[in-house]
Design a protein around this motif. Sequence first.
Motif, PDB file in Angstrom:
ATOM      1  N   THR A   1       3.987   7.611   2.929  1.00 11.44           N
ATOM      2  CA  THR A   1       3.604   6.599   3.736  1.00 11.44           C
ATOM      3  C   THR A   1       3.438   5.547   2.960  1.00 11.44           C
ATOM      4  O   THR A   1       2.700   5.490   1.915  1.00 11.44           O
ATOM      5  CB  THR A   1       2.145   7.089   4.325  1.00 11.44           C
ATOM      6  OG1 THR A   1       2.493   8.342   5.105  1.00 11.44           O
ATOM      7  CG2 THR A   1       1.934   5.805   5.362  1.00 11.44           C
ATOM      8  N   TYR A   2       4.035   4.457   3.319  1.00 11.31           N
ATOM      9  CA  TYR A   2       4.033   3.216   2.502  1.00 11.31           C
ATOM     10  C   TYR A   2       4.345   1.976   3.309  1.00 11.31           C
ATOM     11  O   TYR A   2       4.836   2.187   4.417  1.00 11.31           O
ATOM     12  CB  TYR A   2       5.045   3.104   1.183  1.00 11.31           C
ATOM     13  CG  TYR A   2       6.477   3.550   1.518  1.00 11.31           C
ATOM     14  CD1 TYR A   2       7.368   2.580   2.250  1.00 11.31           C
ATOM     15  CD2 TYR A   2       6.955   4.723   1.279  1.00 11.31           C
ATOM     16  CE1 TYR A   2       8.564   2.934   2.468  1.00 11.31           C
ATOM     17  CE2 TYR A   2       8.415   5.120   1.671  1.00 11.31           C
ATOM     18  CZ  TYR A   2       9.121   4.396   2.258  1.00 11.31           C
ATOM     19  OH  TYR A   2      10.436   4.402   2.543  1.00 11.31           O
ATOM     20  N   ILE A   3       3.730   0.702   2.811  1.00 12.59           N
ATOM     21  CA  ILE A   3       3.776  -0.462   3.613  1.00 12.59           C
ATOM     22  C   ILE A   3       4.005  -1.646   2.449  1.00 12.59           C
ATOM     23  O   ILE A   3       3.642  -1.629   1.485  1.00 12.59           O
ATOM     24  CB  ILE A   3       2.309  -0.897   4.021  1.00 12.59           C
ATOM     25  CG1 ILE A   3       1.815   0.266   5.038  1.00 12.59           C
ATOM     26  CG2 ILE A   3       2.279  -2.422   4.746  1.00 12.59           C
ATOM     27  CD1 ILE A   3       0.486   0.124   5.501  1.00 12.59           C
ATOM     28  N   TYR A   4       5.394  -2.236   2.608  1.00 10.25           N
ATOM     29  CA  TYR A   4       6.005  -2.778   1.516  1.00 10.25           C
ATOM     30  C   TYR A   4       6.349  -4.188   2.173  1.00 10.25           C
ATOM     31  O   TYR A   4       7.079  -4.393   2.534  1.00 10.25           O
ATOM     32  CB  TYR A   4       7.034  -2.196   0.830  1.00 10.25           C
ATOM     33  CG  TYR A   4       6.716  -1.140   0.061  1.00 10.25           C
ATOM     34  CD1 TYR A   4       5.722  -1.121  -0.820  1.00 10.25           C
ATOM     35  CD2 TYR A   4       7.724   0.001   0.177  1.00 10.25           C
ATOM     36  CE1 TYR A   4       5.625   0.092  -1.565  1.00 10.25           C
ATOM     37  CE2 TYR A   4       7.557   1.304  -0.769  1.00 10.25           C
ATOM     38  CZ  TYR A   4       6.477   1.272  -1.456  1.00 10.25           C
ATOM     39  OH  TYR A   4       6.109   2.390  -1.998  1.00 10.25           O
ATOM     40  N   PRO A   5       5.308  -5.254   1.794  1.00  5.92           N
ATOM     41  CA  PRO A   5       5.748  -6.603   2.321  1.00  5.92           C
ATOM     42  C   PRO A   5       6.913  -7.159   1.585  1.00  5.92           C
ATOM     43  O   PRO A   5       7.071  -7.150   0.170  1.00  5.92           O
ATOM     44  CB  PRO A   5       4.421  -7.294   2.370  1.00  5.92           C
ATOM     45  CG  PRO A   5       3.709  -6.539   1.183  1.00  5.92           C
ATOM     46  CD  PRO A   5       4.395  -5.269   1.127  1.00  5.92           C
TER      47      PRO A   5
ATOM     48  N   ILE B   1       1.013  -1.192  -0.146  1.00  2.00           N
ATOM     49  CA  ILE B   1      -0.124  -0.025   0.025  1.00  2.00           C
ATOM     50  C   ILE B   1       0.820   1.244   0.078  1.00  2.00           C
ATOM     51  O   ILE B   1       1.795   1.243   0.735  1.00  2.00           O
ATOM     52  CB  ILE B   1      -0.926  -0.007   1.058  1.00  2.00           C
ATOM     53  CG1 ILE B   1      -1.753  -1.197   1.446  1.00  2.00           C
ATOM     54  CG2 ILE B   1      -1.975   1.252   1.215  1.00  2.00           C
ATOM     55  CD1 ILE B   1      -2.520  -1.222   2.838  1.00  2.00           C
ATOM     56  N   ARG B   2       0.684   2.120  -1.111  1.00  2.00           N
ATOM     57  CA  ARG B   2       1.530   3.317  -0.978  1.00  2.00           C
ATOM     58  C   ARG B   2       0.535   4.753  -0.980  1.00  2.00           C
ATOM     59  O   ARG B   2      -0.401   4.516  -2.147  1.00  2.00           O
ATOM     60  CB  ARG B   2       2.527   3.339  -2.316  1.00  2.00           C
ATOM     61  CG  ARG B   2       3.125   4.667  -2.387  1.00  2.00           C
ATOM     62  CD  ARG B   2       4.034   4.588  -3.680  1.00  2.00           C
ATOM     63  NE  ARG B   2       5.247   5.383  -3.653  1.00  2.00           N
ATOM     64  CZ  ARG B   2       5.400   6.526  -4.047  1.00  2.00           C
ATOM     65  NH1 ARG B   2       4.239   7.078  -4.677  1.00  2.00           N
ATOM     66  NH2 ARG B   2       6.675   7.029  -3.868  1.00  2.00           N
ATOM     67  N   ASP B   3       0.671   5.424  -0.139  1.00  2.48           N
ATOM     68  CA  ASP B   3      -0.127   6.859  -0.179  1.00  2.48           C
ATOM     69  C   ASP B   3       0.753   7.517  -1.442  1.00  2.48           C
ATOM     70  O   ASP B   3       1.745   7.600  -1.439  1.00  2.48           O
ATOM     71  CB  ASP B   3       0.076   7.644   0.934  1.00  2.48           C
ATOM     72  CG  ASP B   3      -0.986   8.721   1.156  1.00  2.48           C
ATOM     73  OD1 ASP B   3      -0.951   9.549   0.006  1.00  2.48           O
ATOM     74  OD2 ASP B   3      -1.918   8.701   1.924  1.00  2.48           O
TER      75      ASP B   3
HETATM   76  O1  LIG Z   1       8.631   5.868  -2.828  1.00  2.00           O
HETATM   77  C1  LIG Z   1       8.469   4.691  -2.634  1.00  2.00           C
HETATM   78  O2  LIG Z   1       7.407   4.288  -2.431  1.00  2.00           O
HETATM   79  C2  LIG Z   1       9.386   3.554  -2.549  1.00  2.00           C
HETATM   80  C3  LIG Z   1      10.397   3.971  -1.416  1.00  2.00           C
HETATM   81  C4  LIG Z   1      11.347   4.889  -1.712  1.00  2.00           C
HETATM   82  O3  LIG Z   1      11.681   5.042  -2.829  1.00  2.00           O
HETATM   83  C5  LIG Z   1      12.014   6.019  -0.642  1.00  2.00           C
HETATM   84  O4  LIG Z   1      11.490   5.785   0.466  1.00  2.00           O
HETATM   85  O5  LIG Z   1      12.806   6.580  -1.164  1.00  2.00           O
END
Ligand SMILES: O=C(O)CCC(=O)C(=O)O
Length: 322
Positions: free
Chosen positions: A203-207, A196-198
Amino acid sequence: LCIAETCPSCSVTVLSEQSSPNTTSDVAAGMLIPHTYPGTPIHVQKQWFKETFAYLFAISNSAEASEAGIHLVSGWQVFKNTPKEELPFWSDVVLGFRPMSKAELQKFPQHRFGQAFTTLKCDCPPYLLWLEKRLKATGVQMYTRKVADLWELHSEYNVVVNCAGIGARQLVGDEKLFPIRGQVLKVHAPWVKNFIRDGDGLTYIYPGIHRVTLGGTREKESWSLSPDAGTTKDIFDRCCALEPSLRGARDIEVKVGLRPSRQCVRLQREVLSQGGVQLPVVHNYGHGAGGFSVHRGTAKEAARLVGECIAALQGSSSRAKL
Ligand SMILES: O=C(O)CCC(=O)C(=O)O
Ligand SMILES: Cc1cc2nc3c(=O)[nH]c(=O)nc-3n(C[C@H](O)[C@H](O)[C@H](O)COP(=O)(O)OP(=O)(O)OC[C@H]3O[C@@H](n4cnc5c(N)ncnc54)[C@H](O)[C@@H]3O)c2cc1C
């Protein structure tokens, strides 16, 4: 690795001050979701992404996948308001890109628009360790060494490739390179299967295969590598707002990394010259927030530039013999 593979007659040595698990790359979520480099034409960035996607897709579809830490992951990017650009440039590279249905959006009551797709994720450190194993199998030497000045290498090597990440700021005095600090949490929550990525990118959730990465922050010009407890709570609360089941996450580990940011990746040849002596250098740094997403594409271009340096060296030595 790309140089060793494309130029088997080269003898390659890797010198690094830090190695896995102590690099920026170890902190990353490792998701293949490109970030735009404003100073690079979009078709070039798309080519880098396509080559990286194809390379990792083949690994994910091989017996090596679990050791290499590469896997496909499906999920959603959700927006509070419909974005100006509904189709990002990479939408036809990832798999099955489509707008989310109303029924899917019910999972995210705060969001009005969303995109569903399947992409790839590199788990780190496993992917870095797998690359290291392949390097060693190809006969590449690896040494722990801090390089203070590229000139210290001229008597030992014919061509130098600079992949120093944020370290290039000091190594080659590049003031266009700056850190964007990122804090993330790596947690145990094996029931979370979808990313899930806003759409705001914060904000993100990466399994991953073993841990779920929860993010994040983007703090321009901050050099601090110390985790901040208030930020940890904020990240956790933001992620729980998107995926309430994360309240049950265990073993929270906090990581901080400095994204090596620049208007564009510095991917070019330079010939350093001192007292009549020349040292060919290929720069390949400044991948910012998207290093995993374009690493193979930029490595291929760097390897091509190394080939040009070798051809130039061979040309000048045969001219010298004449
Ligand atoms: O941006 C993203 O969703 C991936 C994570 C990322 O690239 C970051 O935090 O820099
Ligand atoms: C929180 C966070 C999340 C991220 N998530 C993602 C993501 O999901 N997807 C994505 O595509 N990207 C992501 N990124 C971006 C990605 O991590 C970077 O773009 C990438 O790791 C940069 O790789 P690099 O090899 O250039 O730098 P590094 O990993 O920092 O490697 C540089 C190497 O050079 C060595 N070095 C530096 N200076 C010297 C010197 N003077 N002498 C000798 N050795 C030196 C270092 O010790 C190190 O080994 C994220 C970054 C952060 C911080």
